[in-house]
Design an enzyme around this catalytic site. Structure first.
Site, PDB file in Angstrom:
ATOM      1  N   CYS A 261       0.812  -1.223   0.000  1.00 45.35           N
ATOM      2  CA  CYS A 261       0.000   0.000   0.000  1.00 45.35           C
ATOM      3  C   CYS A 261       0.846   1.273   0.000  1.00 45.35           C
ATOM      4  CB  CYS A 261      -0.994  -0.015   1.162  1.00 45.35           C
ATOM      5  SG  CYS A 261      -0.266   0.137   2.805  1.00 45.35           S
ATOM      6  N   HIS A 309      -2.527   1.320   6.855  1.00 47.75           N
ATOM      7  CA  HIS A 309      -2.926   1.184   5.451  1.00 47.75           C
ATOM      8  C   HIS A 309      -3.155   2.582   4.881  1.00 47.75           C
ATOM      9  CE1 HIS A 309      -4.296  -1.057   1.955  1.00 47.75           C
ATOM     10  NE2 HIS A 309      -5.266  -0.168   1.817  1.00 47.75           N
ATOM     11  N   HIS A 321      -5.767   1.895  -4.318  1.00 49.01           N
ATOM     12  CA  HIS A 321      -4.844   1.366  -3.315  1.00 49.01           C
ATOM     13  C   HIS A 321      -4.441  -0.052  -3.683  1.00 49.01           C
ATOM     14  CE1 HIS A 321      -7.823  -1.115  -0.728  1.00 49.01           C
ATOM     15  NE2 HIS A 321      -8.411  -0.839  -1.868  1.00 49.01           N
TER      16      HIS A 321
END
Length: 345
Positions: A261, A309, A321
């Site tokens: 990520c 994240h 993402h």
């Protein structure tokens, strides 16, 4: 004169080959043991939804460990750079010490020809003259030029000693960072191996965590960004991220064809000419915080209380993402999990 650069320090402790083999062997052994516990055709130990919930939990833990791994890797790179610079300084200082010792040789020769070599000068030209140098009265015997050279040698030797202490400290810190890297790598591999085993134990039609996880190609690649970007470089970063749609998630990767990520965010902004840190936690603090309601394309959307994240806001209530293993870079709703902050770079 040749290069001042010393040959790279490569003590056995820093190569870590044995440690890496041990970590990888342990991780593969864990995966093999776990997979062996759920042979093909065996009844799943849990209902599919409970198993998928456990896989999500394991993926979350793996992602946290991945960000810790990324941070430790970035620190190790910084330490190696600092060590290299310190070694370069040490080499230059050693050359200066050698030159000053050679410059003092004529003084010693002159004293010898005029009636014998001063014992103090003999001590100076030995391995450790510092004890004598504190006795300033002897400097009068050497004249002004000799005194300057003597003081210069003393200062250079003290600088060299300090640089050696700095190098030793950096080596110790680099070794600790290597052990941290190995620990986080082991954690990631164990969590992912367990998640893989749980998914393998489910019936084939129940293994996807969501409908999009098993798609091929470039998911939602035709969707354009909505709204004006926060800045030209934010627009460029978003355009770059869109080229990565469909690329696989690989922990620890930051492009150009595989991403985790934070790796996707760093790579996208780097291509737009903006350097960002490697971890999602550091990226969350790399700009100005804004409310989610004010998010514009190219802003960073950070998830979970520990900022483990991160995604890139694409407009229209969506983010781009890198989700988790098995799910390619894609669009998802911005509210797919709790948003902890939004950062405008």
């Amino acid at each position: 004169m040749g290069s001042h650069r010393r040959s790279p320090v490569s003590p056995r402790a820093l190569t870590g080959q044995g440690a890496r083999v041990t970590v990888l062997s342990a991780a593969f052994a864990t995966a093999a043991t776990t997979l062996a516990a759920a042979p093909a055709g065996a009844a799943p130990p849990e209902r599919p939804e409970r198993a998928r919930a456990e896989v999500r939990r394991l993926y979350t833990e793996a992602e946290r460990a991945t960000q810790a791994y990324n941070g430790a890797g970035e620190k190790a790179r910084t330490l190696r750079t600092a060590l290299s610079r310190t070694q370069d300084r040490m080499a230059r200082t050693q050359d200066r010490v050698n030159a000053l010792r050679e410059a003092l040789a004529p003084v010693a020769g002159a004293q010898y020809r005029s009636g014998g070599l001063d014992p103090a000068l003999m001590l100076l030209l030995s391995a450790d003259p510092d004890g004598y140098l504190d006795q300033a009265t002897t400097l009068e015997r050497m004249g002004v030029v000799g005194e300057q050279r003597l003081r210069g040698l003393r200062d250079a030797r003290r600088t060299l000693d300090q640089e050696r202490r700095e190098a030793d400290a950096l080596l110790g810190e680099l070794e600790r960072s290597r052990r941290t890297l190995a620990r986080h790598k082991d954690t990631v591999r164990q969590r992912l191996a367990r998640a893989k085993a749980l998914l393998a134990a489910l019936p084939e039609g129940e293994r996807a965590l969501d409908a999009r996880a098993s798609r091929s190609g470039r998911p939602d690649a035709g969707l354009p960004p909505t709204g004006a970007a926060a800045s030209p470089h934010a627009a460029a970063a978003l355009a770059t991220a869109r080229t990565a749609l469909g690329s696989p998630y690989v922990w620890g990767a930051n492009g150009p064809s595989r991403f985790d990520c934070s790796g996707l965010i760093q790579w996208s902004y780097a291509r737009a000419g903006v350097g960002l840190p490697r971890t999602s936690q550091a990226q969350a603090g790399a700009g100005r915080r804004i409310p989610l309601s004010e998010a514009r394309p190219g802003d960073l959307v950070v998830y979970r209380a520990d900022a483990s994240h991160i995604g890139l806001y694409a407009g229209g209530g969506r983010v781009i993402h890198a989700p988790y293993p098995g799910a390619p870079v894609r669009y998802d709703p911005v509210g797919m999990m709790p948003v902890s902050s939004v950062t405008r770079v």
